[in-house]
Design an enzyme around this catalytic site. Structure first.
Site, PDB file in Angstrom:
ATOM      1  N   ARG A 162       0.708  -1.134   0.047  1.00 43.88           N
ATOM      2  CA  ARG A 162      -0.098  -0.114   0.194  1.00 43.88           C
ATOM      3  C   ARG A 162       0.728   1.742  -0.101  1.00 43.88           C
ATOM      4  O   ARG A 162       1.871   1.326   0.716  1.00 43.88           O
ATOM      5  CB  ARG A 162      -0.944   0.177   1.064  1.00 43.88           C
TER       6      ARG A 162
ATOM      7  N   HIS B  78      -1.132  -2.359  -4.641  1.00 41.48           N
ATOM      8  CA  HIS B  78      -0.115  -3.502  -5.629  1.00 41.48           C
ATOM      9  C   HIS B  78      -0.112  -2.535  -7.006  1.00 41.48           C
ATOM     10  O   HIS B  78      -0.073  -3.291  -8.225  1.00 41.48           O
ATOM     11  CB  HIS B  78      -1.033  -4.700  -5.745  1.00 41.48           C
TER      12      HIS B  78
ATOM     13  N   HIS C  86       3.370 -12.612  -5.724  1.00 42.16           N
ATOM     14  CA  HIS C  86       2.489 -12.576  -5.304  1.00 42.16           C
ATOM     15  C   HIS C  86       2.076 -14.478  -4.848  1.00 42.16           C
ATOM     16  O   HIS C  86       0.525 -14.789  -5.337  1.00 42.16           O
ATOM     17  CB  HIS C  86       1.415 -11.917  -5.069  1.00 42.16           C
TER      18      HIS C  86
ATOM     19  N   ASP D 218      -1.249 -10.413   8.374  1.00 49.14           N
ATOM     20  CA  ASP D 218      -1.141  -9.302   6.945  1.00 49.14           C
ATOM     21  C   ASP D 218       0.162  -8.240   7.764  1.00 49.14           C
ATOM     22  O   ASP D 218      -0.398  -7.158   7.230  1.00 49.14           O
ATOM     23  CB  ASP D 218      -1.865  -8.386   6.512  1.00 49.14           C
TER      24      ASP D 218
ATOM     25  N   GLU E 291       5.328 -12.524   0.773  1.00 48.45           N
ATOM     26  CA  GLU E 291       6.641 -11.688  -0.741  1.00 48.45           C
ATOM     27  C   GLU E 291       7.403 -10.544  -0.259  1.00 48.45           C
ATOM     28  O   GLU E 291       7.109  -9.710   1.115  1.00 48.45           O
ATOM     29  CB  GLU E 291       4.746 -10.212  -1.232  1.00 48.45           C
TER      30      GLU E 291
HETATM   31  C1  BGC Z   1      -1.626  -7.614   1.106  1.00 50.05           C
HETATM   32  C2  BGC Z   1      -3.622  -7.679   1.462  1.00 50.05           C
HETATM   33  C3  BGC Z   1      -4.501  -7.922   0.383  1.00 50.05           C
HETATM   34  C4  BGC Z   1      -3.370  -9.050  -0.037  1.00 50.05           C
HETATM   35  C5  BGC Z   1      -4.600  -8.916  -1.955  1.00 50.05           C
HETATM   36  C6  BGC Z   1      -1.894  -8.829   0.386  1.00 50.05           C
HETATM   37  O1  BGC Z   1      -0.156  -8.348  -0.135  1.00 50.05           O
HETATM   38  O2  BGC Z   1      -0.835  -7.576   2.299  1.00 50.05           O
HETATM   39  O3  BGC Z   1      -3.803  -6.843   2.570  1.00 50.05           O
HETATM   40  O4  BGC Z   1      -5.350  -8.236   0.715  1.00 50.05           O
HETATM   41  O5  BGC Z   1      -2.497  -8.955  -0.813  1.00 50.05           O
HETATM   42  O6  BGC Z   1      -4.773 -10.441  -1.943  1.00 50.05           O
END
Ligand code: BGC
Length: 378
Positions: free
Chosen positions: A105, A130, A204, A276, A341
């Site tokens: 973010r 992202h 991801h 997360d 990630e």
């Molecule tokens: C984020 C999560 C997000 C997810 C999306 C992750 O990299 O940290 O907050 O919901 O990606 O699939």
């Protein structure tokens, strides 16, 4: 001959040329479908000398499947994903893709660089996530297969135009996936720009070492080589603090089952529905080094994550809710897979104390991450 027909004929020829292509080391290309605007997309099957297989599409650089043996030599596909391109086009929670221009973010979808304010696409409440509405996970990359001493590789290229999703500068990106004969999926990222910009690329993949669709990952045992993490606010934006993991559910310096403390509520950590967060890795240099180790006690599969990056986002698949049907008709419920990630820290463009994500025209963005598979010794 039309593009798709050429693709089909090409794949038939390649398959005929090596009848048992999946079992033999090498490379196979087949048509995977078309995007809404008619661009043809392919699926590339990479096989190493041990029979490990990676299937990668040039749509979003998505690793569609990754087949590895367990301790009894039984192979399973250990990443979540879909059987067909259509499902990836419809609604994909970033399964297996390349994330860019910025992984995770950016607060308020804005940042200032060299005194100039930039506004980015806001696709996660008030924040940018992202890479925006159409990030690198939703574009068609140019693909070039190759094989070298390290194994079979797929080089993906994409030119992100000046202004795309609000970012400054034309960014030329190359991501190379290599499936090595040491059962590693190695990812090399390179980027250059013609104007100052910010870059933070990551992969991801959602991993489940028991096999995609085989339940949740709560019994997987995880080690993260990090004695600090970046606490977040309710919008999952780091507060700028680097906090010690000691005596918190974030302590994975010693291997721990993911489910053991996942539901421990801690207002201070703003824990929400599970892990997360970004962990700040304990590093001695910027060289490729161990960041995390994941073990499935059930199947004996082990995945080590090595990286040149300073951080890793451990996301425990909290937002999966059983509404997505994955490969082979299998349902993906809450925590059916987890992501590790590797990255620079979230919101770095607004956080001067974090390692910088700025790339300038005279510089080169370079990053490497390796997911290495093995099995527990009996
Ligand atoms: C984020 C999560 C997000 C997810 C999306 C992750 O990299 O940290 O907050 O919901 O990606 O699939």
């Amino acid at each position: 001959m039309s593009r798709s027909l050429t693709g089909v004929v090409g794949s038939i020829l390649l398959v005929v040329a090596c009848a048992d292509a999946d079992a033999k080391p090498g490379f196979r290309q087949s048509a995977f479908g078309k995007t809404a605007d008619g661009a043809a997309v392919d699926l590339y099957t990479l096989t190493n000398s041990n029979g490990m297989v990676a299937r990668i599409t040039n749509f979003g650089g998505i690793v569609v499947a990754l087949e590895t043996p367990d301790r009894d030599g039984k192979t399973a596909d250990v990443v979540l994903g879909f059987d067909a391109l259509d499902a990836y086009l419809k609604s994909n929670p970033y399964f297996g893709c390349i994330v860019g221009r910025y992984g995770n973010r950016i607060a308020g979808g804005r940042f200032t660089l060299d005194g100039k304010a930039y506004t980015l696409a806001r696709n996660n409440g008030a924040n940018h996530l992202h890479g925006g509405v159409k990030g690198f996970d939703k574009v068609v990359w140019n693909a070039k297969p190759r094989s070298d001493a390290n194994g079979v590789a797929l080089e993906l290229n994409y030119l992100s135009k000046d202004g795309e999703e609000g970012y400054p500068g034309n960014l030329a990106v190359t991501v190379t996936y290599t499936l090595t004969d040491d059962n590693e999926l190695r990812i090399d990222y390179l980027a250059t720009t013609d104007k100052p910009t910010v870059v933070n690329l990551t992969h991801h993949g959602y991993f489940n070492l028991d096999g995609a669709g085989a339940g949740d990952i709560l019994d997987h045992v995880l080690m993260i080589k990090a004695s600090r993490f970046t606490p977040v606010d309710k919008g999952l934006i780091p507060t700028s603090e680097l906090r010690d993991v000691k005596d918190t559910p974030m302590d994975f310096t010693k291997p721990a089952a993911i489910g053991a403390r996942i539901d421990a509520q801690d207002e201070q950590i703003a824990f929400g529905p599970g892990y997360d967060h970004n962990w700040a890795l304990d590093r001695e240099s910027d060289d490729l080094s161990l960041a995390a180790r994941l073990v499935s006690p059930k199947t004996g599969r082990v995945m080590e994550v090595l990286t040149t990056e300073p951080g890793v986002q451990f996301y425990s698949g909290n937002f999966l809710d059983g509404t997505l049907t994955g490969k082979n008709g299998k349902m993906y419920g809450k925590r059916a897979g987890l992501c590790l990630e590797t990255q620079h820290f979230p919101d770095s463009p607004n956080q001067p104390s974090f390692p910088s994500t700025v790339l300038r025209p005279d510089g080169k963005y370079k990053s490497t991450t390796v997911y290495k598979f093995s099995v527990l010794k009996p």
